[in-house]
Each structure stands twice: as structure tokens, then as C-alpha cells.
Write a protein that holds these residues in place. Structure first.
Motif, PDB file in Angstrom:
ATOM      1  N   ILE A  59       0.850  -1.203   0.000  1.00 14.61           N
ATOM      2  CA  ILE A  59       0.000   0.000   0.000  1.00 14.61           C
ATOM      3  C   ILE A  59       0.876   1.240   0.000  1.00 14.61           C
ATOM      4  O   ILE A  59       0.646   2.200  -0.743  1.00 14.61           O
ATOM      5  N   MET A  60       1.918   1.238   0.843  1.00 17.35           N
ATOM      6  CA  MET A  60       2.787   2.411   0.958  1.00 17.35           C
ATOM      7  C   MET A  60       3.478   2.730  -0.368  1.00 17.35           C
ATOM      8  O   MET A  60       3.709   3.886  -0.709  1.00 17.35           O
ATOM      9  N   ALA A  61       3.774   1.692  -1.153  1.00 25.14           N
ATOM     10  CA  ALA A  61       4.443   1.917  -2.436  1.00 25.14           C
ATOM     11  C   ALA A  61       3.581   2.739  -3.384  1.00 25.14           C
ATOM     12  O   ALA A  61       4.091   3.451  -4.251  1.00 25.14           O
ATOM     13  N   LEU A  62       2.245   2.652  -3.241  1.00 26.97           N
ATOM     14  CA  LEU A  62       1.353   3.442  -4.096  1.00 26.97           C
ATOM     15  C   LEU A  62       1.256   4.894  -3.652  1.00 26.97           C
ATOM     16  O   LEU A  62       0.862   5.757  -4.435  1.00 26.97           O
ATOM     17  N   ARG A  63       1.595   5.155  -2.370  1.00 29.89           N
ATOM     18  CA  ARG A  63       1.409   6.482  -1.775  1.00 29.89           C
ATOM     19  C   ARG A  63      -0.018   6.989  -2.022  1.00 29.89           C
ATOM     20  O   ARG A  63      -0.234   8.072  -2.572  1.00 29.89           O
ATOM     21  N   PRO A  64      -1.025   6.203  -1.641  1.00 33.57           N
ATOM     22  CA  PRO A  64      -2.401   6.588  -1.953  1.00 33.57           C
ATOM     23  C   PRO A  64      -2.875   7.761  -1.111  1.00 33.57           C
ATOM     24  O   PRO A  64      -2.391   7.995  -0.002  1.00 33.57           O
ATOM     25  N   LYS A  65      -3.838   8.491  -1.661  1.00 35.94           N
ATOM     26  CA  LYS A  65      -4.460   9.602  -0.962  1.00 35.94           C
ATOM     27  C   LYS A  65      -5.971   9.362  -0.935  1.00 35.94           C
ATOM     28  O   LYS A  65      -6.498   8.487  -1.617  1.00 35.94           O
ATOM     29  N   LEU A  66      -6.657  10.155  -0.138  1.00 36.59           N
ATOM     30  CA  LEU A  66      -8.106  10.003  -0.048  1.00 36.59           C
ATOM     31  C   LEU A  66      -8.759  10.134  -1.428  1.00 36.59           C
ATOM     32  O   LEU A  66      -8.373  10.980  -2.236  1.00 36.59           O
ATOM     33  N   ASN A  67      -9.749   9.275  -1.665  1.00 36.72           N
ATOM     34  CA  ASN A  67     -10.534   9.230  -2.906  1.00 36.72           C
ATOM     35  C   ASN A  67      -9.783   8.614  -4.078  1.00 36.72           C
ATOM     36  O   ASN A  67     -10.348   8.521  -5.166  1.00 36.72           O
ATOM     37  N   ASP A  68      -8.501   8.242  -3.898  1.00 37.28           N
ATOM     38  CA  ASP A  68      -7.837   7.470  -4.948  1.00 37.28           C
ATOM     39  C   ASP A  68      -8.579   6.151  -5.131  1.00 37.28           C
ATOM     40  O   ASP A  68      -9.183   5.615  -4.191  1.00 37.28           O
ATOM     41  N   HIS A 402       6.644  -7.783  10.653  1.00 37.80           N
ATOM     42  CA  HIS A 402       7.000  -7.094   9.419  1.00 37.80           C
ATOM     43  C   HIS A 402       7.919  -5.926   9.784  1.00 37.80           C
ATOM     44  O   HIS A 402       7.574  -5.091  10.616  1.00 37.80           O
ATOM     45  N   VAL A 403       9.082  -5.879   9.163  1.00 40.47           N
ATOM     46  CA  VAL A 403      10.042  -4.794   9.388  1.00 40.47           C
ATOM     47  C   VAL A 403      10.346  -4.186   8.031  1.00 40.47           C
ATOM     48  O   VAL A 403      10.732  -4.904   7.094  1.00 40.47           O
ATOM     49  N   THR A 404      10.190  -2.869   7.921  1.00 40.70           N
ATOM     50  CA  THR A 404      10.357  -2.250   6.613  1.00 40.70           C
ATOM     51  C   THR A 404      10.746  -0.797   6.769  1.00 40.70           C
ATOM     52  O   THR A 404      10.667  -0.219   7.854  1.00 40.70           O
ATOM     53  N   SER A 405      11.168  -0.203   5.657  1.00 46.41           N
ATOM     54  CA  SER A 405      11.439   1.227   5.598  1.00 46.41           C
ATOM     55  C   SER A 405      11.214   1.682   4.164  1.00 46.41           C
ATOM     56  O   SER A 405      11.575   0.965   3.222  1.00 46.41           O
TER      57      SER A 405
END
Length: 833
Positions: A59-68, A402-405
Motif C-alpha cells: 500500500i505504501m508503495a502506491l502512496r495513496p491519498k483520499l478518494n484514490d 514485518h520490518v520495513t522502511s
């Protein structure tokens, strides 16, 4: 008065929750203005062959915003982002429909007639999970019950559902006001005061100094408030610097400003937020102070800047996480002495000393909270951060770890820490999946360290993909990574494991143990683009249980003894570790690229395999079994069904290893069988090499060497030597027989030819010896071959010849008339097995 920037805007209304429709302040044409958040962000549509991603990293890879939106390309189903905290995809129709007709709602029609007035505000009715007093802010727990909001618990942030006006005991049905005006018992409120969530969900006028803070409404009177839920914001180390004044970035002009000529209907920018004012704290400086390890590019918008600060590591920062690579002991925050340690343990129960690093404790506390509340542990390190830990962080008890950055981040063990991270040990194994992406590990500890330990043990974990590690570097550990009893489905991609520079560590950079406890079997490992350097072994495997299906692609090991050692000691004599494949892998070391014991099904394709001189005269690694300490690129003991195809071998001159006189490229012992060594290219100036291939096996003619290219071969050693007794030496070497000259099939059928000029004895007979294999002891033929002799020139007329006898080592012919003392050139061919 100070320089100001003004813009005419109405006063902002309270809203019950962040929806993306709030007005926010933006710079435009050198002025501060307000637009709704959704207009600024805009919307995008992503697509894929299935529903929207659910893993946090995806999900973070998409950098989604509201209403996307997310659209499933095959079915036309659509989802829309309706919330960011917590993140929510909501199904939003289908663009194809049953007959290709869109099911997505169209534009709104004309408004209907006005209905009767309803009650003020909104409510939620749920059962209480605990005793809840009057006037308390609550969240919805995982069991869909009300629970007191706790501003010290990061998992409660953005989950406040409303205010319970009249409380009750656990199990009772309670009503929470989610928005609007509400009356209740005397709460002691002062009209006009702003109410925040306090300890135990109490409504307080002084916001918490740590954790997160959230406005829940405004008091009208002692027993009346207007509920308006604001955003739950993380408290920064800089105090209230990041919390904007009422009204956002700007506020109504004060009486003094109106008197000075300011329009009272306009909002003005507070001087503390105006970067143009000399001597004041500008916005950029303020934000950078809150995240010195994450200074955004100057071209970022204010909105993106704030998003970085609030999303990346917000929960860790709420616990005091620094991540700047500098030492921050607990004493820096909690003071010294017994009182300081007591205060530290109130926040970090695992604290043993005030000298321990706060970064490691902040990460550990986040994991412990997840374990306590039954959630999967998700540690997100801010990009660019370097977190110090004085003890190995432990995630053994998590449901899933889950460990990530989102960018480069590092965890470094310091002091006397024995490593950076532990997900299970042999004594206390983990029973949960483990995922690691984009986080490096490093060691500055004075103790021996294993940077990462992942040890499993539950039979139920033997299904599915249970361990994934991608895009990481492990540096300067005594051992890089220990994997124990890993079940099915290990995937590692883009990993570098480097020991300390110029120091070969005694063990493996990556050590894998499969113990007797691994009754579920250890299957299906995939290694891709992994580099290991400065360890005795790149990969060191020991197994006393099932170990099957290991794939190496583009993997490398340097500055050690070998790339991969596999020792299978499973007691059941019938069991062999199965299916090992190496594609395009390279090695450079002192002498054992592949050291395998009791393995079946090995495939090596290509790669450059380089031996370097042992200038430090290091002894062979512990546990390495050879004959007379012979150095070997490939050392196979009890290995069957193998294919070594297209390997390029190179060995440097003896150098500091001048005393060594035994050196081979490939060795197979007396228990090996059914192997092919083909298309090898040999570049070597190792003048003391014994041979290229030392072959023996447990049955006749099942190991084949063919297609070898000797591009450089000094010292004139034989290409092939044969070892053992009985059938063991009778393996097949195309290179050996071609030198006679001759040919051989993969089934071991030889065809040799030659010329022998001899003088007949007194009985008129000549005995012609047949060629022997390299080494001069063994014949090519196991049984007497079929021989065809033909006489050539002689000191008289060429006589006719009669074949009298044949053996595996020679044949005898008689001249016509038993002519004695006649010199004859005998041309011959010999065929057989």
C-alpha cells in the motif's frame, strides 16, 4: 508591526474526523490561502489483475491519498480510499456491470424535499468492554466494544469514535456521541474551553505532553459540550511546535492588529510560522528540527513534508525514537539513579540499565504492544534513520512480524549487544511469519554478534511462504544471519552480508540449521542476487532432518574458503538432501566453492570459480573432509545425480601456498554416482595442481567428464585421475581417452587406436600394450576388448598377422610362419567397455 501575509477566509468549522474535505492552508501566488484538502491532492486510479493490495509495504508503495481508486482490470470492480487512519479501501461499484453497463454511481440528481429536523449530532450504541465513567472518550476495540481511549497507546491514535456522556460497568450498553451538541451530568467544564483526550479517556483542557493528542470538542457549560473530533497528532520531542494554533496556519486578526490597520475579517499568518521573519523560527527550520534524520527536499510541498513526518515512524517518535545514529541512553530522557530507572521502566518495561539506547527500546515497545493486543507487529523505520540498540530486539511472540522502511534505514547494535534482531531461538522458537524489507543491520558491538536470528519450530508453520527478506545489507557481524528450522517458503532477494573488512570470520555469513525438531521438513528456499564476503563459508548448512529444494540465482561469495557447504547428517541412511541448483553464481576463495555431503540432485550452470593463493597459510576449515588436505573447488562426498555444466575455473599461482602440491578442481568420492561434468573452461597457472578432475564412484561408468576446454594448464598434471578400488575408478573421462587418441560414449564404450613397431620374438610373436588411464595404473577397458591388428611395413615383406590373445591391458599377435626377428609396424583398433 511585523510583516504579515493576509487573506480573507471564513472561520474554519469543527469536523468530526479527517475526511479529506477539510480546508487547509497553502501558499499560492506569494499568499497564504485555503482550499479543501481533496482539491489539493486530486485523485488517481490504479489497476491490477486482482483486488487492491493489503500488505502495508505494498500500500505504501502506491502512496495513496483520499478518494484514490483501485480498479481490477479483469472484472472492472473498483475500490476507493475512504480513510487513511486506519487505511481503508471501500468497494465502489463496477465499471463493466453485468452487461457491460457501468455500476458506478452517476452524478447526483436534483435535491429532494426538505425532511423534518432530526436530533442534533450522531451517536453509536455498543457494549462496554470495561467500566467506563461519565464523560469519557472511547475507541472501538477489536471485539466491537467501547474501550477507554489511551493517548499513551500508539494503537489508539485516530481510533476515537466519540464521547460516552453517561457511563456504565463492563458489559452494559452505552451510547457514544460522535458529533454535535450533547448534555449530561455536571462534568466541571468551563464554557468556551477546548477539550482534549486525557489519561483514561478523560476530557481535559491541558493536552498530554507525550504520546498523541486530539481535540474532541468544546465546552458550552459545566454539563454540556459540542463534540467535534479533531486529528490525533503525535507529540514531538520539540513540545508543541508542530501543533498549529486554532484555525490552522493562520488565525483572526487580534485587537492590536485591527487597531494597527489590519482588516478584522482577515486571517493572518503567525510570525512563528513566517520563514521570512528574521530571528524567528521559520516553518522549514521547525519541521527539520522535528526530523533531523529526514530532511525533505526543498522542492517538497508543505503537505508532503508534513505527511513524511506524520507517517514515517510516527509511533516510534511518540516513544522517544531519535534515529540519528547518535547515542541516546535512557538516562538522557529519564534521569539517573533508581528513580530514573523506575521512570524508564514505566515506559519501557524491559529496561535493565539507564545506559541502554532509547531507539532499541522504542522499537521493542512497539512490538510488545502488538503482542499484548494480539496484532501483527509492523515496524516502519523512517527513511535515512540509523537506530542504535544495546540488546537484540525480539519479535519471537508476534502473530506476524514485518520490518520495513520506505528508504535506506539501519539498525546498529552497540555496547555489548550480541546482535540486532531475534525472531526465535532454538530454545524458544518462533511460530509466526517474518518479513524484512529495506532495513540494514550493522554491528559496532564489542561482543560476538549474529546480526539476525530467525529460528522456527511450530509444525503449523510448515505451510505457505513464511520468511521473506529483500533489499538489505548486513555489515560487520561475527555471523550475518542464522536461520533455524525454516519450513517451506524462504525467499531472499538483493541481500549483501559483509564481515569486517580484511577479517575472515570463522563461520558462515549465512548459517542454516535444520534440527531434529524440524519434523515438518525444510523445503523450498530461493536465494537471488545475494553477496557474502569475509566469512569462511558464504552459506553453511547442517541438517539432521528433511532439507529439499534450494535455488541460488546470481549469488556470490568472496574472500573466504567456499561459497556453500552442506552437511546432511540425518540418521536415516536412505535420506539424501534433495534438489540444489546454482545458476550464474560466482565464487572467489581459498579452495572449497561447493562442499557437499549426502546430497542428491545438484545442478550448477555457469559461473566463474576462482581460487586464490593461501598467502596466510590458513588451515582447512573445521569439519572439512578431504584426502591429504587436498584443496578442491568442488568436493562431493556421497553425492549422486549431479550436473556441472559450463563452469569456468581459474586458480592463481601457489604464491604463499607454495608448499601445497595437491590441488583439484572437482572431486567425487567412492559413494558418488550418476554425475556429468561437461563444458568446463580451465584457466590456471597453478603449477602444483594434482589434476583437474579426481573421479571415483560407487558403480562402474556412471560419472562422465566431457567437453573440457584447457585454455591454460601449466605444470603438465593430468586432466583426470581415478581413485578407489573395485569399480570405483572405472568412471568416464572424454579428455583422458582423447589424448590416446580415442573416444568414449556416456555408457563407457571405448574406441582406441594406435601404432606399435616391434620385433617378433623367437616364436614369431609380438605383444602390444594397450593405453592406460591417467596415472598409468588403470586400463581403460574393464574386460578384454575386441582388437583388430593390421601389419604395416617391416624389414622384409609385410607379413600377415594372427590375433592369439587379448586382455584389458594388451594383445598378442603371431606373424605368418612364426617368423622370428622380424620388425613389424602393427596398426590396431580396440573397442569395448
Amino acid at each position: 508591526m511585523a510583516e504579515t501575509i493576509t487573506v480573507t477566509l471564513p472561520e474554519l468549522p469543527f469536523v468530526p474526523a479527517a475526511t479529506g474535505e477539510e480546508l487547509i492552508a497553502v501558499w499560492k501566488n506569494d499568499r497564504l490561502g485555503r482550499i479543501d484538502q481533496a482539491s489539493l491532492r486530486g485523485t488517481r486510479t490504479y489497476s491490477g489483475p486482482s483486488g487492491p493490495p493489503t500488505l502495508p509495504a505494498d500500500i505504501m508503495a502506491l502512496r495513496p491519498k483520499l478518494n484514490d481508486r483501485w480498479r481490477e482490470s479483469d472484472t472492472g470492480d473498483e475500490w476507493k480510499v475512504t480513510s487513511l487512519e486506519p487505511f481503508t479501501w471501500a468497494r465502489d461499484g463496477n465499471v463493466k456491470g453485468a452487461d457491460g453497463v457501468s455500476n458506478v454511481p452517476g452524478p447526483a440528481g436534483a435535491p429532494g424535499p426538505v425532511g423534518p429536523s432530526g436530533p442534533s449530532g450522531r451517536t453509536q450504541t455498543k457494549f462496554a468492554a470495561q467500566t467506563i465513567p461519565d464523560w469519557r472518550a472511547v475507541i472501538l476495540d477489536v471485539d466491537d466494544r467501547f474501550r477507554l481511549a489511551d493517548p499513551s497507546n500508539p494503537l489508539h491514535r485516530q481510533r476515537v469514535i466519540g464521547v460516552v456522556v453517561s457511563g456504565g460497568v463492563s458489559g452494559s450498553s452505552l451510547v457514544a456521541q460522535t458529533a454535535g451538541d450533547v448534555r449530561g451530568p455536571d462534568g466541571g467544564f468551563t464554557g468556551g474551553s477546548t477539550l482534549f483526550v486525557g489519561a483514561g479517556g478523560a476530557l481535559v483542557t491541558t493536552p498530554p505532553a507525550s504520546g498523541w493528542r486530539q481535540i474532541v470538542g468544546t465546552a458550552v457549560g459545566a454539563g454540556q459540550i459540542v463534540v467535534a473530533l479533531g486529528e490525533a497528532r503525535v507529540v514531538s520531542d520539540e513540545g508543541t511546535a508542530l501543533f498549529l494554533p486554532d484555525g490552522g496556519f493562520s488565525s483572526p486578526a487580534s485587537a492590536d492588529e485591527v487597531q494597527a490597520g489590519q482588516d478584522g475579517s482577515k486571517y493572518v499568518t503567525p510570525s512563528a510560522l513566517n520563514p521570512a521573519l528574521s530571528g524567528k523560527l521559520g516553518l522549514a527550520a521547525m519541521l527539520q528540527a522535528a526530523a533531523s534524520f529526514n530532511q525533505p527536499a526543498a522542492t517538497k510541498t508543505i503537505l508532503d513534508w508534513l505527511a513524511d513526518l506524520m507517517i514515517e515512524g510516527a509511533e516510534l517518535r511518540a516513544l522517544g525514537f531519535k534515529g540519528d545514529g547518535q547515542s541516546h541512553p535512557l538516562s538522557e530522557r529519564f534521569g539517573t539513579g533508581t528513580a530514573g530507572l523506575t521512570a524508564a521502566r514505566a515506559v519501557f518495561p524491559r529496561a535493565q540499565s539507564l545506559n541502554e539506547e532509547i531507539d532499541g527500546h522504542a522499537i521493542q515497545r512497539r512490538i510488545d504492544i502488538a503482542v499484548r493486543d494480539g496484532y501483527a507487529s509492523c515496524t516502519v523505520l523512517p527513511r535515512g534513520s540509523v537506530a542504535l540498540t544495546s540488546f537484540p530486539i525480539n519479535s519471537t511472540a508476534t502473530i506476524a512480524c514485518h520490518v520495513t522502511s520506505p528508504g535506506p534505514a539501519t539498525i546498529k547494535c552497540v555496547g555489548t549487544a550480541t546482535g540486532c534482531w531475534v525472531h526465535g531461538t532454538e530454545a524458544s522458537p518462533a511460530a509466526s511469519p517474518f518479513t524484512w524489507r529495506g532495513v540494514d543491520l550493522d554491528s559496532a558491538s564489542s561482543a560476538a554478534t549474529t546480526l539476525l536470528i530467525t529460528f522456527f519450530g511450530s509444525p503449523n508453520i510448515g505451510r505457505g511462504q513464511c520468511l521473506t527478506l529483500q533489499k538489505a545489507r548486513f555489515n560487520r557481524g561475527t555471523r550475518g544471519w542464522l536461520i533455524g528450522d525454516m519450513p517451506r517458503g524462504l525467499t531472499v532477494d538483493d541481500l549483501q552480508v559483509f564481515g569486517a573488512d580484511f577479517q575472515m570470520q570463522a563461520g558462515g555469513g549465512i548459517e542454516i540449521k535444520v534440527t531434529a525438531a524440524c519434523t515438518y521438513g525444510s523445503f523450498t528456499y530461493s536465494w537471488k542476487d545475494v553477496i557474502v564476503a569475509n566469512y569462511t563459508w558464504g552459506w553453511d548448512w547442517t541438517s539432521v532432518a528433511a532439507l529439499e529444494g534450494v535455488l541460488f540465482t546470481g549469488c556470490h561469495a568472496y574472500n573466504g574458503w567456499g561459497l556453500c557447504r552442506v552437511v546432511n547428517n540425518r540418521p536415516a541412511e536412505f535420506y539424501y538432501s534433495l534438489l540444489w541448483e546454482f545458476n550464474g553464481c560466482d565464487w572467489e576463495g581459498l579452495g572449497f566453492a561447493l562442499d557437499f555431503y549426502r546430497v542428491r540432485g545438484v545442478r550448477v550452470r555457469g559461473g566463474f570459480w576462482i581460487a586464490t593463493p593461501n598467502t596466510a597459510s590458513r588451515p582447512l576449515p573445521t569439519g572439512t573432509v578431504t584426502d591429504n588436505d587436498e584443496v578442491r573447488f568442488v568436493n562431493f562426498r556421497d553425492v549422486s545425480d549431479f550436473n556441472l555444466d559450463g563452469m569456468q575455473f581459474a586458480a592463481g599461482g601457489p604464491g604463499g601456498d607454495a608448499v601445497r602440491t595437491n590441488f583439484a578442481l572437482v572431486h567425487t568420492d567412492a559413494k558418488c554416482s550418476f554425475g556429468v561434468i561437461q563444458n568446463s573452461s580451465i584457466f590456471t597457472d597453478h603449477a602444483t595442481a594434482t589434476c583437474a578432475f579426481r573421479l571415483s564412484g560407487d558403480r562402474l561408468a556412471t560419472i562422465v567428464e566431457r567437453g573440457t576446454k584447457l585454455l591454460l594448464w601449466w605444470g603438465a598434471p593430468p586432466v583426470t585421475l581415478y581413485a578407489g578400488t573395485g569399480d570405483q575408478p572405472y568412471q568416464i573421462s572424454e579428455s583422458d581417452v582423447a589424448a590416446q587418441p580415442g573416444t568414449v560414449s556416456d555408457a563407457g564404450y571405448y574406441r582406441l587406436k594406435g601404432l606399435s613397431t616391434q620385433t617378433s620374438d623367437a616364436q614369431g610373436r609380438i605383444t602390444v600394450p594397450l593405453p592406460r588411464r591417467s596415472g598409468g595404473a588403470l586400463p581403460f577397458f574393464r574386460q578384454a576388448p575386441h582388437v583388430t591388428p593390421v601389419a604395416g611395413n617391416s624389414n622384409t615383406a609385410a607379413p600377415s598377422l594372427s590375433l592369439i590373445s587379448t586382455s584389458s591391458t594388451s594383445f598378442t599377435v603371431a606373424l605368418a610362419g612364426n617368423a622370428a626377428n622380424v620388425t613389424v609396424a602393427v596398426y590396431w583398433t580396440a573397442e569395448g567397455v
